[in-house]
Design a protein around this motif. Structure first.
Motif, PDB file in Angstrom:
ATOM      1  N   GLU A  24       2.651   8.227   5.997  1.00  0.00           N
ATOM      2  CA  GLU A  24       1.967   7.048   5.437  1.00  0.00           C
ATOM      3  C   GLU A  24       2.582   5.740   5.961  1.00  0.00           C
ATOM      4  O   GLU A  24       1.892   4.748   6.135  1.00  0.00           O
TER       5      GLU A  24
ATOM      6  N   LEU B 296       1.959   2.494  -3.494  1.00  0.00           N
ATOM      7  CA  LEU B 296       0.761   2.844  -4.263  1.00  0.00           C
ATOM      8  C   LEU B 296       0.175   4.171  -3.792  1.00  0.00           C
ATOM      9  O   LEU B 296      -0.203   5.026  -4.598  1.00  0.00           O
ATOM     10  N   LYS B 297       0.102   4.319  -2.467  1.00  0.00           N
ATOM     11  CA  LYS B 297      -0.484   5.551  -1.932  1.00  0.00           C
ATOM     12  C   LYS B 297       0.370   6.775  -2.286  1.00  0.00           C
ATOM     13  O   LYS B 297      -0.150   7.826  -2.626  1.00  0.00           O
TER      14      LYS B 297
ATOM     15  N   LEU C 228       0.043   7.230  -6.312  1.00  0.00           N
ATOM     16  CA  LEU C 228      -1.292   7.666  -6.730  1.00  0.00           C
ATOM     17  C   LEU C 228      -1.648   9.021  -6.119  1.00  0.00           C
ATOM     18  O   LEU C 228      -2.323   9.839  -6.759  1.00  0.00           O
TER      19      LEU C 228
ATOM     20  N   SER D 139       0.801  -1.231   0.000  1.00  0.00           N
ATOM     21  CA  SER D 139       0.000   0.000   0.000  1.00  0.00           C
ATOM     22  C   SER D 139       0.829   1.274   0.000  1.00  0.00           C
ATOM     23  O   SER D 139       0.426   2.276  -0.598  1.00  0.00           O
TER      24      SER D 139
ATOM     25  N   LEU E 207      -6.594  -1.874  -1.458  1.00  0.00           N
ATOM     26  CA  LEU E 207      -7.421  -1.094  -2.386  1.00  0.00           C
ATOM     27  C   LEU E 207      -8.240  -0.056  -1.620  1.00  0.00           C
ATOM     28  O   LEU E 207      -8.350   1.101  -2.022  1.00  0.00           O
TER      29      LEU E 207
ATOM     30  N   VAL F 274      -6.781   8.271  -0.788  1.00  0.00           N
ATOM     31  CA  VAL F 274      -5.550   8.943  -1.170  1.00  0.00           C
ATOM     32  C   VAL F 274      -5.764  10.462  -1.371  1.00  0.00           C
ATOM     33  O   VAL F 274      -4.805  11.233  -1.410  1.00  0.00           O
TER      34      VAL F 274
ATOM     35  N   SER G  75      -7.503   1.290   1.217  1.00  0.00           N
ATOM     36  CA  SER G  75      -6.664   2.357   1.758  1.00  0.00           C
ATOM     37  C   SER G  75      -6.280   3.351   0.661  1.00  0.00           C
ATOM     38  O   SER G  75      -6.118   4.533   0.914  1.00  0.00           O
ATOM     39  N   ILE G  76      -6.158   2.847  -0.581  1.00  0.00           N
ATOM     40  CA  ILE G  76      -5.812   3.736  -1.699  1.00  0.00           C
ATOM     41  C   ILE G  76      -6.949   4.718  -1.970  1.00  0.00           C
ATOM     42  O   ILE G  76      -6.739   5.859  -2.357  1.00  0.00           O
ATOM     43  N   TRP G  77      -8.169   4.251  -1.710  1.00  0.00           N
ATOM     44  CA  TRP G  77      -9.337   5.084  -1.975  1.00  0.00           C
ATOM     45  C   TRP G  77      -9.283   6.396  -1.181  1.00  0.00           C
ATOM     46  O   TRP G  77      -9.835   7.409  -1.592  1.00  0.00           O
TER      47      TRP G  77
ATOM     48  N   SER H 206       0.381   3.097   7.777  1.00  0.00           N
ATOM     49  CA  SER H 206       0.231   1.739   7.233  1.00  0.00           C
ATOM     50  C   SER H 206       0.487   0.682   8.304  1.00  0.00           C
ATOM     51  O   SER H 206      -0.194  -0.331   8.361  1.00  0.00           O
TER      52      SER H 206
END
Lengths: 429, 301
Positions: free
Chosen positions: B227, B90-91, B94, B87, B169, B175, B171-173, B231
């Motif tokens: 982050e 990605l975070k 993104l 994550s 996924l 962002v 957690s990415i939302w 995380s």
């Protein structure tokens, strides 16, 4: 002069009156009582009960503090741990709190109106007695049982289950009632292992003396229980864990699916039963099924332990309130004005729907031996179950074959034994 | 310090005293709500304590058990480490990408900035429940859409191979929260640098690589640290949705800590777990801070 004497007399009278008032005020003992709101007894019903008690006992005043359920646990844990600020009387529903509960046996012995004989024996044994001491009184009862939708059975032309049914009957009925076209499932699946059905098979996660996992977790009885679950899961007649989690209600059971007529049989409780009456659902009740060829029957049942804190400064007055609240007066009041199902057979006999078919079936479930009898005496069960939960997941997710159940349980024995050993050490043996 | 105080004139002394008095509420709060609990946890880590009875001193037993005889500890550590590895990059990427989009000078951009920020302010429990519905394998929106596209959707939270990616996924939302911080960093980059680069014929990619990224490294560094810590602290999603399953594929460290402390009331061991997590996070943060000298550029340098 006359005026002077009169003044002196008046002054003495005032002092006497004030002293009397102060002494009276000092004689009134305040009992701190913490409670929560629930479907069985809402805030107003409990306040009314307190008001009634306070009116009948002018020398005791109960001060009710209503807490949210989550906040209740935290405050109880911290105040009991700190040894100060805990309430005189409260629910002691976490076993970890019970060492801080007052042994009320001497008070019960001195009480001619209340004793163990007034309560359902099973609930007394599981919720009032702990480590050979009487730590409280069981307030209210609840139990799981299988509720079946008569209309769904009738539509499918299937006979209703009877109280002497078995797990094989359960799976067979579920398969007959499941209908992919109408997206109807025959029956739900248990919400965890080593509950009523496992005990009905005679399965236990470890030995009675809490020393050995091998030969219990992987015993023929445990294997048979998990294999029954495997058959149910793979029959397609039961909702998946994802379906149950999303379409069920707060983890207490798939009541919504049942009301919608999409689940013919569901393991629910007495609260759900009241919902079904309100919804006008045509239903029947049977105990959870026995293992094939076995007479063993258990119920997953519960009650709330109402206790006095060991640190109370007013144990006698606290007992007065406890025995009123969790005694016949209180339970009768909470039954008539709320939704409490009393833990006292004499009070329960006055239940307004006591003669109905479903109430009679429910009362029979209350008389069954309880899962909690073994569970409460074995505080390491949770730790061991958590360590060996892979077996449950693997069967539920359909990730092992039927003939792999034994090997799976065998492989988990060392992990379970390690968890048991650790727990025993932690609890001082 | 005393000498400094003596050398001060009365006005400076008064100012200093006022400063210290202003700091006092924070200092007391820090002492009572941070230093003391951490100190208590360190001590309790050497005990066996169930809260309602007095703690028993057991020396290093909790730590010995943790590292030598507790498979749950290693499983929780493995799952949490994997989650951080999936994550965190990605975070960061993104979040930066979204910030670059939100930095475009287009009409109505404030609306989009608000929309993307909304997930960051919604309660974690509500978000978890929403994602449960979205990713339900049979009736969820995502799998229904995939079905119409001719794709058989996975079991998401209910599949041991997909559960961890599903939580990542989710957690990415969220962002959008970090995108707003990147955006502030982007808007602090002087416009004349881009103008000069454009006159020199630098492409968009070159401008990003040579101007935007280097000048954004302080923000990237800040985001990386925040982050990273965040995380490691993943909990709500597993607690609400998966309860650590299936087959412990989402058995995060804090979930294990929670079960140990508040379900099994094993406070001594839970304190030791908390201390180990603190050491891990502290070490990771110190490492990131150490490497920052090589890749973080401040405008003044």
């Amino acid at each position: 002069m006359k005026l002077g004497r009169f003044s002196l007399f008046g002054l003495l009278a005032a002092v006497f009156l004030l002293t009397t008032l102060v002494v009276s005020a000092q004689d009134v003992v305040t009992i701190e009582w913490w409670t929560v709101n629930s479907e069985e007894f809402d805030e107003q019903v409990q306040r009314d009960l307190v008001e009634q008690f306070n009116a009948e006992h002018p020398d005791i005043q109960v001060n009710m503090t209503l807490l949210p359920a989550s906040g209740f646990d935290e405050r109880m844990t911290t105040t009991l741990g700190a040894g100060q600020g805990a309430p005189d009387v409260a629910f002691f529903w976490i076993n970890n709190w019970l060492p801080q509960a007052l042994d009320i046996e001497p008070y019960l012995e001195a009480d001619p109106d209340l004793g163990p004989e007034n309560y359902f024996e099973n609930f007394w044994n599981t919720r009032a007695v702990w480590n050979d001491t009487v730590v409280g009184l069981p307030l209210g009862v609840g139990a799981n049982f299988v509720i079946y939708n008569k209309d769904v059975f009738d539509a499918a032309g299937v006979e209703y289950p009877t109280a002497d049914w078995t797990t094989e009957d359960y799976n067979a009925l579920a398969s007959q009632l499941a209908d992919e076209e109408t997206r109807t499932w025959g029956g739900d699946r248990p919400r965890g292992p080593y509950r009523a059905i496992w005990y009905n098979y005679g399965a236990k996660v470890y030995s009675d003396d809490s020393t050995t996992v091998d030969g219990y977790l992987n015993s023929p009885e445990s294997v048979a229980s998990y294999t029954w679950l495997w058959d149910l899961v793979n029959s397609g007649a039961t909702p998946t864990p994802a379906d149950l989690e999303i379409l069920g209600t707060e983890g207490t059971g798939p009541i919504d699916l049942f009301i919608a007529g999409r689940l013919a049989m569901a393991t629910l409780n007495q609260g759900h039963m009241l919902n079904l009456i309100d919804e006008g659902i045509n239903f029947g009740i049977v105990p959870e099924p026995a293992a094939p060829g076995s007479e063993l029957r258990h119920a997953n049942a519960w009650s709330l332990t109402a206790s006095i804190w060991k640190g109370t400064e007013h144990p006698q007055e606290a007992y007065e309130w406890l025995s009123y609240w969790a005694g016949p007066e209180g339970q009768q009041f909470l039954m008539e004005n709320g939704n409490l199902i009393p833990s006292m057979p004499d009070v329960l006999a006055t239940y307004e729907n006591a003669d109905t078919e479903y109430a009679q079936a429910f009362f029979e479930v209350l008389e069954l031996p309880q899962v909690a009898q073994w569970d409460n005496a074995h505080p390491c069960k949770g730790s061991v179950m958590s360590a060996v939960s892979d077996a449950w997941d693997l069967v539920n997710l359909g990730e092992i074959e039927r003939d792999e159940v034994q090997a799976t349980l065998d492989s988990l024995v060392p992990v379970g034994q390690a968890a048991l050993d650790e727990c025993l050490t932690r609890l001082g043996g | 310090m005393l000498a400094t105080w003596r050398n001060m004139n009365p006005l400076a002394r008064r100012e200093a005293a006022e400063g210290y008095i202003s700091l006092l509420p924070w200092a007391i709060g820090f002492l009572v709500f941070t230093v003391m609990p951490v100190g208590a946890s360190i001590v309790l880590g050497f005990t066996r304590w169930n809260i309602v009875e007095p703690p028993v001193w057991i020396g290093l037993d909790n730590y010995v058990r943790m590292f030598t005889a507790d498979p749950m500890f290693w499983q929780a550590l493995k799952v949490t480490g994997l989650f951080v590895l999936i994550s965190l990059p990605l975070k960061l990427v993104l979040g930066l990408g979204l910030a670059l989009l939100l930095n475009l000078k287009l009409p109505g951009m404030n609306f989009f900035r608000t929309v993307f920020y909304i997930p960051a302010v919604i309660s974690g429990v509500a978000v978890s429940l929403m994602w449960m519905w979205l990713l339900q394998p049979d009736t969820g929106v995502v799998n229904t859409i995939l079905y119409y596209m001719g794709i058989e959707g996975p079991g998401w939270f209910w599949d041991r191979n997909w559960a961890l990616p599903s939580v990542a996924l989710m957690s990415i939302w969220k962002v959008g929260g970090s995108a707003i911080i990147y955006l502030a960093g982007l808007q602090n980059i002087p416009a004349h640098l881009y103008e000069a680069a454009e006159i020199d014929g630098a492409s968009r990619w070159r401008r990003f690589w040579r101007i935007t990224l280097p000048l954004l490294t302080p923000t990237l560094f800040f985001q990386l640290v925040i982050e990273l810590i965040d995380s490691f602290k993943i909990f709500t999603e597993a607690f609400v949705i998966t309860q650590g399953g299936p087959l412990r594929s989402t058995y995060f460290y804090l979930l294990y800590f929670y079960e140990t402390a508040f379900q099994n009331f094993n406070m001594g061991y839970a304190s030791a777990l908390a201390i180990v997590l603190m050491v891990i996070i502290l070490s990771a943060t110190v490492f990131v801070n150490y490497t920052s000298k090589r890749w973080v550029y401040y405008e003044a340098e």
